[in-house]
Structures are given as C-alpha cells and as structure tokens.
Design a protein around this motif. Sequence first.
Motif, mmCIF file in Angstrom:
data_model
loop_
_atom_site.group_PDB
_atom_site.id
_atom_site.type_symbol
_atom_site.label_atom_id
_atom_site.label_comp_id
_atom_site.label_asym_id
_atom_site.label_seq_id
_atom_site.Cartn_x
_atom_site.Cartn_y
_atom_site.Cartn_z
ATOM 1 N N PHE A 228 0.877 -1.167 0.000
ATOM 2 C CA PHE A 228 0.000 0.000 0.000
ATOM 3 C C PHE A 228 0.919 1.223 0.000
ATOM 4 N N PRO A 229 0.352 2.430 -0.131
ATOM 5 C CA PRO A 229 1.215 3.617 -0.012
ATOM 6 C C PRO A 229 1.921 3.629 1.355
ATOM 7 N N ALA A 230 3.141 4.158 1.394
ATOM 8 C CA ALA A 230 3.884 4.248 2.660
ATOM 9 C C ALA A 230 3.043 4.996 3.686
ATOM 10 N N GLY A 231 3.074 4.513 4.919
ATOM 11 C CA GLY A 231 2.319 5.163 5.990
ATOM 12 C C GLY A 231 0.877 4.700 6.096
ATOM 13 N N PHE A 232 0.461 3.736 5.271
ATOM 14 C CA PHE A 232 -0.920 3.231 5.318
ATOM 15 C C PHE A 232 -1.194 2.676 6.714
ATOM 16 N N PHE A 233 -2.312 3.084 7.311
ATOM 17 C CA PHE A 233 -2.619 2.744 8.705
ATOM 18 C C PHE A 233 -3.332 1.398 8.805
ATOM 19 N N HIS A 234 -2.655 0.418 9.371
ATOM 20 C CA HIS A 234 -3.248 -0.905 9.611
ATOM 21 C C HIS A 234 -2.258 -1.710 10.451
ATOM 22 N N PRO A 235 -2.756 -2.495 11.414
ATOM 23 C CA PRO A 235 -1.854 -3.269 12.276
ATOM 24 C C PRO A 235 -0.927 -4.230 11.534
ATOM 25 N N ASN A 236 -1.327 -4.715 10.357
ATOM 26 C CA ASN A 236 -0.528 -5.706 9.637
ATOM 27 C C ASN A 236 0.113 -5.151 8.363
ATOM 28 N N ILE A 237 0.251 -3.835 8.301
ATOM 29 C CA ILE A 237 0.927 -3.187 7.177
ATOM 30 C C ILE A 237 2.136 -2.447 7.755
ATOM 31 N N TYR A 238 3.324 -2.773 7.264
ATOM 32 C CA TYR A 238 4.539 -2.100 7.739
ATOM 33 C C TYR A 238 4.492 -0.621 7.363
ATOM 34 N N PRO A 239 5.233 0.230 8.101
ATOM 35 C CA PRO A 239 5.258 1.668 7.761
ATOM 36 C C PRO A 239 5.635 1.929 6.295
ATOM 37 N N SER A 240 6.405 1.014 5.690
ATOM 38 C CA SER A 240 6.786 1.152 4.271
ATOM 39 C C SER A 240 5.605 0.914 3.339
ATOM 40 N N GLY A 241 4.517 0.320 3.882
ATOM 41 C CA GLY A 241 3.361 -0.035 3.065
ATOM 42 C C GLY A 241 3.289 -1.518 2.746
ATOM 43 N N THR A 242 4.348 -2.264 3.048
ATOM 44 C CA THR A 242 4.382 -3.696 2.737
ATOM 45 C C THR A 242 3.375 -4.464 3.597
ATOM 46 N N VAL A 243 2.630 -5.335 2.943
ATOM 47 C CA VAL A 243 1.592 -6.134 3.608
ATOM 48 C C VAL A 243 2.225 -7.327 4.308
ATOM 49 N N CYS A 244 1.849 -7.522 5.578
ATOM 50 C CA CYS A 244 2.279 -8.676 6.365
ATOM 51 C C CYS A 244 1.103 -9.646 6.436
ATOM 52 N N LEU A 245 1.174 -10.710 5.634
ATOM 53 C CA LEU A 245 0.081 -11.680 5.537
ATOM 54 C C LEU A 245 0.706 -13.047 5.280
ATOM 55 N N SER A 246 0.239 -14.061 5.994
ATOM 56 C CA SER A 246 0.891 -15.375 5.913
ATOM 57 C C SER A 246 0.962 -15.923 4.487
ATOM 58 N N ILE A 247 -0.069 -15.701 3.660
ATOM 59 C CA ILE A 247 -0.025 -16.258 2.300
ATOM 60 C C ILE A 247 1.008 -15.543 1.411
ATOM 61 N N LEU A 248 1.560 -14.411 1.898
ATOM 62 C CA LEU A 248 2.601 -13.706 1.147
ATOM 63 C C LEU A 248 3.998 -13.990 1.703
ATOM 64 N N ASN A 249 4.067 -14.909 2.660
ATOM 65 C CA ASN A 249 5.341 -15.229 3.304
ATOM 66 C C ASN A 249 5.759 -16.631 2.865
ATOM 67 N N GLU A 250 6.881 -16.707 2.134
ATOM 68 C CA GLU A 250 7.269 -18.016 1.606
ATOM 69 C C GLU A 250 7.617 -19.020 2.698
ATOM 70 N N ASP A 251 7.882 -18.551 3.926
ATOM 71 C CA ASP A 251 8.180 -19.461 5.031
ATOM 72 C C ASP A 251 6.926 -19.853 5.813
ATOM 73 N N GLU A 252 5.794 -19.255 5.471
ATOM 74 C CA GLU A 252 4.549 -19.568 6.185
ATOM 75 C C GLU A 252 3.514 -20.154 5.240
ATOM 76 N N GLY A 253 2.622 -19.291 4.732
ATOM 77 C CA GLY A 253 1.462 -19.798 3.996
ATOM 78 C C GLY A 253 1.547 -19.753 2.489
#
Length: 160
Positions: free
Chosen positions: A78-103
């Motif tokens: 998402f754009p940098a600074g997007f407000f959400h508990p699972n979005i890094y300040p850079s905008g990168t989405v933290c979601l298990s299906i996007l993590n090659e070591d998880e889902g």
Amino acid sequence: MSLSVARSRLTEERKQWRKNKPFGFHARPETTSTGETNLLKWNCHIPGKENTLWEGGFYPLTMEFSEEYPARPPKCKFPAGFFHPNIYPSGTVCLSILNEDEGWRPSITVKQILVGIQELLDTPNPHSPAQSDAYLMFTQRLTEYKRKIKDVASKYPPPH
C-alpha cells in the motif's frame, strides 16, 4: 524468445482476471514509459468490504513479482504510511499467504491474494503486528481505532 515461467504464469493470470475478477477490484500490469506491459509489476485497487469500517474506500496497492514467481510470492504494498496493524510503515503487507516461510503456495493466484488482503483489512491479525501505533490502537483503544479507519477510508475515495 520464450517467456519465463513467471511471465507465462502472469500472462495466464491476467487472462483469468479479465474473465472473472471480483466486483470492484482493479488489477493490471504496469505500462512502461515506452508503452510496453510490465508483467512483473501490477497496479491494483482493493475496495473496502461492504458493511465494514473500510467500506467506501478504494485502496491502491502494487504487486511486484520476481522472476522466481510462482515459487516465491509477490511483494504487495500500500502507499507508505498506510494505517493498519498488519501493514509495515513502508506499506508492505504482512500476511501469511505472502510469506514463503509460512502460507505461500505456488498455486495461490493474484485473485486469491487480493481477496485475502481485502479480508485482512477488516480482520487484522493481532499475532503478527507490523505497525506499532495501529496495533496498539486496535488492541487497546478500539473505539479510537474504528474512528481512524473511517478517516482512512475517506482518504481513498473510489474513482468517478
């Protein structure tokens, strides 16, 4: 010249997306300054789900694929600074299906990723915080969090 596995897969995904995209979603490969299609970078918009705090918003997201796709997941931002508990300040989405070591699984499609991110917006995972302010507000000051999300939604109106 033959297409790489990644580009072949993305060409096919693009065809499937055009035939059967979820209502309100947009996703298309980027067009370069020379007018070529860059299959490895897609510009997307995710609609806020109906009857949620995110409803009414139309959230911009980029998906960047590597030549290792589908063995490796795309980076979704998402754009940098997007407000959400699972979005890094850079905008990168933290979601298990996007993590090659998880889902992540190579069978996961662009459509499944975008629908999964839409679901994440309204159902944050408190066990995987990526942004402390949003996480603390979500877990400790829910009323304030809900007000903030409505404010975020108003900043991303759908195109007319």
